[in-house]
Design an enzyme around this catalytic site. Sequence first.
Site, short mmCIF file in Angstrom:
data_model
loop_
_atom_site.label_atom_id
_atom_site.label_comp_id
_atom_site.label_asym_id
_atom_site.label_seq_id
_atom_site.Cartn_x
_atom_site.Cartn_y
_atom_site.Cartn_z
N GLU A 54 -5.72 -23.05 -18.80
CA GLU A 54 -4.76 -23.32 -17.73
C GLU A 54 -3.33 -23.03 -18.18
OE1 GLU A 54 -1.86 -25.82 -15.40
OE2 GLU A 54 -2.35 -25.87 -17.55
N GLU A 55 -3.04 -23.35 -19.43
CA GLU A 55 -1.66 -23.22 -19.92
C GLU A 55 -1.20 -21.78 -20.00
OE1 GLU A 55 0.23 -25.59 -20.03
OE2 GLU A 55 -0.85 -27.43 -20.52
N ASP B 127 -7.42 -26.97 -22.41
CA ASP B 127 -6.50 -26.38 -23.38
C ASP B 127 -5.18 -27.13 -23.40
OD1 ASP B 127 -5.95 -25.34 -20.74
OD2 ASP B 127 -4.65 -23.83 -21.66
#
Length: 407
Positions: A174-175, A79
């Site tokens: 992850e973000e 992502d």
Amino acid sequence: MDLISRFLGYVKVNTQSCETTEVTPSTSGQMTFARQLKDELTQLGLQDIYLDEHAYLYATLPANTDKMVPVIGFISHMDTSPDMCGEGVNPRIVQKYDGKDIVLNKEKNIVLKTEIYPEILNHKGEDIIVTDGTTLLGADDKAGIAEIITAVEYLMAHPEIKHGKIRIAFNPDEEIGLGAHKFDVERFGCDFGYTMDGGEVGELEYENFNAASAKFVFHGVNVHPGSAKHKMINANRQALTFAQMLPRWETPEHTEGYEGFYHLIAMNGTVEEATLQYIVRDHDRDRFESRKEELEHLVRLMNERNPGLITYEIKDQYYNMLEKIKPCMQIIDLAKQAMLEAGVTPKVQPIRGGTDGAQLSFKGLPCPNIFAGGMNMHGRYEYVPIPSMEKAMKTIVNICRLAAEQA
């Protein structure tokens, strides 16, 4: 396919994550990209390729030596940040960067200025990939993905380089802090791993913040202001009082290095009810616990003056991976040696944030973080020097080779 062609293709896929969907992956573009990567890994001839329903993708490069070599994993996230548009990314290569300001978009007068981003001057003379100023680039972390796949492809093309079993994995979200939540460490089956998700060339990180979130709700009493004396309790004012009782200089804008902080990330309210939301950070576990205790102390203090004024919730988010890396520092030494042999000077520094590697370390997979090369992430001025990506790819190859040589 070479490293740069691979990367330039990856960034064209919009994989921005989203904090509000409450599903995994949080956006459909991430699954689209995961399927594309799965097809690519299949064509390369990797084994044990598995894509689950949450867009976690795993694959194996089998060992080509009979030595007892540790199983090493390399991980990057698919992502890109929701902070800046990721649709219609239009990258271009600035060849042999001359050290001057870079006009990203003449029509919209968007300029990457060296006065504001002086770090780019460290890459004078290098080819640099930039955006057109209307989107982020996506080097965070598609540079890492391109580096891992290209390194694996290189090892397959050079069987004279002996290595143990290599596992790779690409994860979503992850973000938005959820990258490691559904990562199957048991399926991954590694002795240790590395996330390829750092910034500037040479970065090697195995310390990060201990982290918590904190939410405080202030319950007021609303009375007509004309007759409010000794009756009104203004929740907004009580919230401001609470915020001002915290140390003024222990905030992100006044701290660096190993210094922790209290960070007010959101506030809203009326006379009747007000809310403050904080994140709490510190590298030192004892100081981290003290920070949470200080918040609870302030709640007790204000509730003694006005019973029932504040209700609150404090939740731990993740911990400093150093606690899990210390018993196996040989994996740090391995990464340092691999960097040196790739012509890179290791720059060991603490992460002033979190990383998937921290959560994975506490799930049983020691997992420090290595540079991927991207700079100015999450915004229109993001760029990545091509030599930095090439050195990251060589570092991966060297880790695999050195682990076999040292076995």
